[in-house]
Design a protein around this motif. Structure first.
Motif, PDB file in Angstrom:
ATOM      1  N   UNK A  79       0.822  -1.226   0.000  1.00 22.23           N
ATOM      2  CA  UNK A  79       0.000   0.000   0.000  1.00 22.23           C
ATOM      3  C   UNK A  79       0.851   1.270   0.000  1.00 22.23           C
ATOM      4  N   UNK A 125       1.044 -10.018   0.313  1.00 31.31           N
ATOM      5  CA  UNK A 125      -0.205 -10.359   0.995  1.00 31.31           C
ATOM      6  C   UNK A 125      -0.230  -9.911   2.453  1.00 31.31           C
ATOM      7  N   UNK A 138       1.286 -10.978   4.809  1.00 26.06           N
ATOM      8  CA  UNK A 138       1.360 -12.079   5.763  1.00 26.06           C
ATOM      9  C   UNK A 138       2.795 -12.390   6.193  1.00 26.06           C
ATOM     10  N   UNK A 190      -3.047 -13.770  17.566  1.00 28.43           N
ATOM     11  CA  UNK A 190      -2.888 -14.632  16.396  1.00 28.43           C
ATOM     12  C   UNK A 190      -3.076 -13.882  15.093  1.00 28.43           C
ATOM     13  N   UNK A 195      -4.342 -12.127  12.003  1.00 20.77           N
ATOM     14  CA  UNK A 195      -5.674 -12.116  11.387  1.00 20.77           C
ATOM     15  C   UNK A 195      -6.469 -13.384  11.679  1.00 20.77           C
ATOM     16  N   UNK A 196      -5.973 -14.188  12.609  1.00 18.41           N
ATOM     17  CA  UNK A 196      -6.775 -15.302  13.111  1.00 18.41           C
ATOM     18  C   UNK A 196      -7.325 -15.022  14.509  1.00 18.41           C
ATOM     19  N   UNK A 241     -10.558 -12.509  14.397  1.00 18.43           N
ATOM     20  CA  UNK A 241     -10.255 -11.129  14.011  1.00 18.43           C
ATOM     21  C   UNK A 241     -11.415 -10.568  13.213  1.00 18.43           C
ATOM     22  N   UNK A 264     -12.748  -9.173  10.055  1.00 19.50           N
ATOM     23  CA  UNK A 264     -12.224  -9.174   8.683  1.00 19.50           C
ATOM     24  C   UNK A 264     -12.088  -7.732   8.170  1.00 19.50           C
ATOM     25  N   UNK A 265     -10.910  -7.419   7.686  1.00 19.15           N
ATOM     26  CA  UNK A 265     -10.633  -6.064   7.192  1.00 19.15           C
ATOM     27  C   UNK A 265     -10.204  -6.162   5.742  1.00 19.15           C
ATOM     28  N   UNK A 266     -10.887  -5.402   4.894  1.00 19.70           N
ATOM     29  CA  UNK A 266     -10.653  -5.531   3.461  1.00 19.70           C
ATOM     30  C   UNK A 266      -9.313  -4.929   3.037  1.00 19.70           C
ATOM     31  N   UNK A 267      -8.963  -3.769   3.613  1.00 17.63           N
ATOM     32  CA  UNK A 267      -7.738  -3.089   3.194  1.00 17.63           C
ATOM     33  C   UNK A 267      -6.807  -2.882   4.395  1.00 17.63           C
ATOM     34  N   UNK A 296      -6.339 -12.841  -2.059  1.00 20.33           N
ATOM     35  CA  UNK A 296      -5.742 -13.409  -0.849  1.00 20.33           C
ATOM     36  C   UNK A 296      -6.574 -13.061   0.381  1.00 20.33           C
ATOM     37  N   UNK A 297      -7.004 -11.809   0.466  1.00 19.50           N
ATOM     38  CA  UNK A 297      -7.822 -11.354   1.585  1.00 19.50           C
ATOM     39  C   UNK A 297      -9.146 -12.130   1.601  1.00 19.50           C
ATOM     40  N   UNK A 338     -11.988 -11.748   3.091  1.00 18.44           N
ATOM     41  CA  UNK A 338     -13.220 -10.971   2.947  1.00 18.44           C
ATOM     42  C   UNK A 338     -13.480 -10.675   1.468  1.00 18.44           C
ATOM     43  N   UNK A 339     -12.431 -10.221   0.778  1.00 15.96           N
ATOM     44  CA  UNK A 339     -12.566  -9.981  -0.659  1.00 15.96           C
ATOM     45  C   UNK A 339     -12.848 -11.282  -1.408  1.00 15.96           C
ATOM     46  N   UNK A 375     -11.445 -22.766   7.987  1.00 18.02           N
ATOM     47  CA  UNK A 375     -10.073 -22.301   8.181  1.00 18.02           C
ATOM     48  C   UNK A 375      -9.296 -23.206   9.118  1.00 18.02           C
ATOM     49  N   UNK A 398      -8.100 -22.456  12.683  1.00 15.98           N
ATOM     50  CA  UNK A 398      -8.436 -21.046  12.884  1.00 15.98           C
ATOM     51  C   UNK A 398      -9.935 -20.788  12.772  1.00 15.98           C
ATOM     52  N   UNK A 437     -21.247 -10.774   8.122  1.00 18.34           N
ATOM     53  CA  UNK A 437     -20.163 -11.740   8.319  1.00 18.34           C
ATOM     54  C   UNK A 437     -20.313 -12.371   9.691  1.00 18.34           C
ATOM     55  N   UNK A 468     -18.110 -15.098  12.260  1.00 19.77           N
ATOM     56  CA  UNK A 468     -16.843 -15.803  12.406  1.00 19.77           C
ATOM     57  C   UNK A 468     -16.837 -16.557  13.715  1.00 19.77           C
TER      58      UNK A 468
END
Lengths: 304, 304
Positions: free
Chosen positions: A18, A87, A89, A202, A204-205, A220, A222-225, B181-182, B184-185, B202, B205, B215, B217
């Motif tokens: 980004x 990614x 990650x 953890x 994004x877990x 977590x 979920x966050x798109x960006x 990869x994301x 949510x997307x 997952x 997870x 959503x 989870x």
């Protein structure tokens, strides 16, 4: 009630998919204290160099954070540079210059010793122990650590672990510290080292908390960006501790629901932190925005 | 209401840190139908060879699963062999012998066409489409797929996706199918391909479900001793679909809480599946044990 944090204050250069930002304000004590400042009064103990300017200092002051324990000494401020993979990650450290942080010896202003809530950021466990020992009547002490100390200062770290109520670490550190891959076993093994409560971050877990025989887990949001994951873990710890300090929750962990809510507030602050570079997103929050996101976590996880 | 599953019935040889078992009963339709049988009446469509013996068949019959659509033909039953890594986090396929499954053409007994709930296990999407098209008044159709079909039969898969209400896949498949990869997307992109509801499994997870703009989870239940992860995903799907069929929930997804509870029942059945080799743990359950574990998920995730 007041919350004291000891840890690093730094400049970070971060690059990733980004974009990139040079020498932005960072460090564990910075993220922690900014996140916690929305919940309670915060005191920060750390060290900066001569390149730490008034406008950096003002970031703390504007949020009402007490910087009496933030020492300014000759030399340069701790500097870190890192790059995130496509990614987000994986993260690669490009540069680490400890600078004035290399000889950091936390000095507590006398009145800080009566502060009831203490967070020992990720510094040398010998120093963590010195700070913890100076507290006169702690209600709750929590701490963080990292692979460097787990490998190199194991004995000192074990002594620190016996002094704290809560350890807040990430999954890979929990595995390394315990020698167990399974996170339930890892958490149990760490509880046996001292801290009654173990919070495992953890990424994004989500996060998992062990308290005596109970387990609490939250996914977590979920966050798109994701813009910049730097400091998300410290922001988590700031939200967690800030909330507990604001409630006056005791470290013995008897108020289990307060600890569960603290994990959610931690997750809330971590989720905000990644939405912009550095501390940018954290600077423009309000307790109302924070509580709205707390409700997002309820909507995300609730089933009847 | 009755639930029909079409998928593989197989023999699996599995080895890992907890030991190894040769040629045990497995396959997606097997795990699915056993898990679902605790919730509703189940019909299975699949194919087996001459090595499929009465005692294998009895596993289905004992649980009241209708095997009228389980064809027995000359040749050998589908065989798979795999090995799990020390930490159970990686799996290597050692052998795959499709045998009679290579020429499998699902044949629905005439009265199966009126069955309201259908799960299209992980088979050729061309065959999935043929089965889906034969259903006379489906209330809810869900499906699964895998990397092999995403790569090799994309167009047919996309046609199948337009026919189903729910896609239940794992995270790596969701990423591959969507090119995102994301998660949510990825989920949003898959919703745009047809299924209004996307459930992303997952592993340890947990699971995430997307429904329109909502959503949900849930983390995984921490399990200290995982014996065999084989079939956990199919057991998840069985619990998910079995619960929805038992409630008569419509595929349009309007009853959002029923879908959320279905994700929990799916997670419950997945968590049982890994506790022993193959289907062993799933064979000795009761609705009471299942509901006790449902409550464990409430205790794991609830905060006030």
């Amino acid at each position: 009630m007041t919350l004291l944090v000891v840890g690093s204050v730094a400049f970070d250069s971060v690059s990733g998919p980004r974009g990139s930002v040079e020498r932005m304000l960072g460090g564990s004590a910075t993220y922690f204290s900014i996140a916690a400042s929305y919940f309670t009064s915060v005191q920060v103990v750390g060290v900066v160099g001569e390149d730490f300017e008034d406008h950096h200092h003002n970031v703390f002051l504007k949020l009402g954070i007490c910087t009496q324990g933030l020492e300014r000494v000759p030399g340069k401020t701790f500097f870190w540079a890192g790059e995130y993979s496509h990614n987000m990650n994986e993260r690669q450290t490009l540069d680490t210059q400890l600078n004035v942080f290399a000889t950091f010896e936390p000095k507590l202003p006398l009145h800080y010793r009566q502060t009831p809530y203490l967070f020992l950021g990720n510094i040398d466990p010998e120093l963590q122990l010195i700070v913890a020992s100076q507290m006169e009547s702690p209600a709750l002490i929590a701490g963080d650590t990292m692979n460097f100390w787990i490998e190199g200062k194991r004995e000192h770290l074990e002594r620190t672990l016996r002094k704290i109520h809560v350890l807040i670490i990430n999954d890979s550190e929990a595995r390394q510290l315990s020698g167990e891959y399974n996170l339930l076993k890892a958490g149990r093994a760490i509880q046996a080292m001292g801290p009654k409560t173990v919070v495992i971050k953890r990424g994004d877990n989500g996060a998992t908390m062990l308290q005596e025989s109970e387990i609490f887990s939250v996914p977590a949001l979920p966050i798109e960006e994701v813009f910049d994951p730097t400091g998300a873990g410290d922001s988590f710890a700031g939200g967690f501790m800030g909330y507990l300090a604001s409630c006056g929750t005791k470290g013995d962990g008897t108020d289990k629901n307060a600890f569960r809510r603290a994990v959610i507030y931690g997750s809330v602050m971590g989720s905000f932190a990644v939405e912009e570079f550095g501390v940018d997103r954290l600077l423009h929050l309000s307790r109302e925005k924070i509580d709205t996101r707390f409700q997002d976590f309820q909507a995300l996880t609730r089933f009847e």
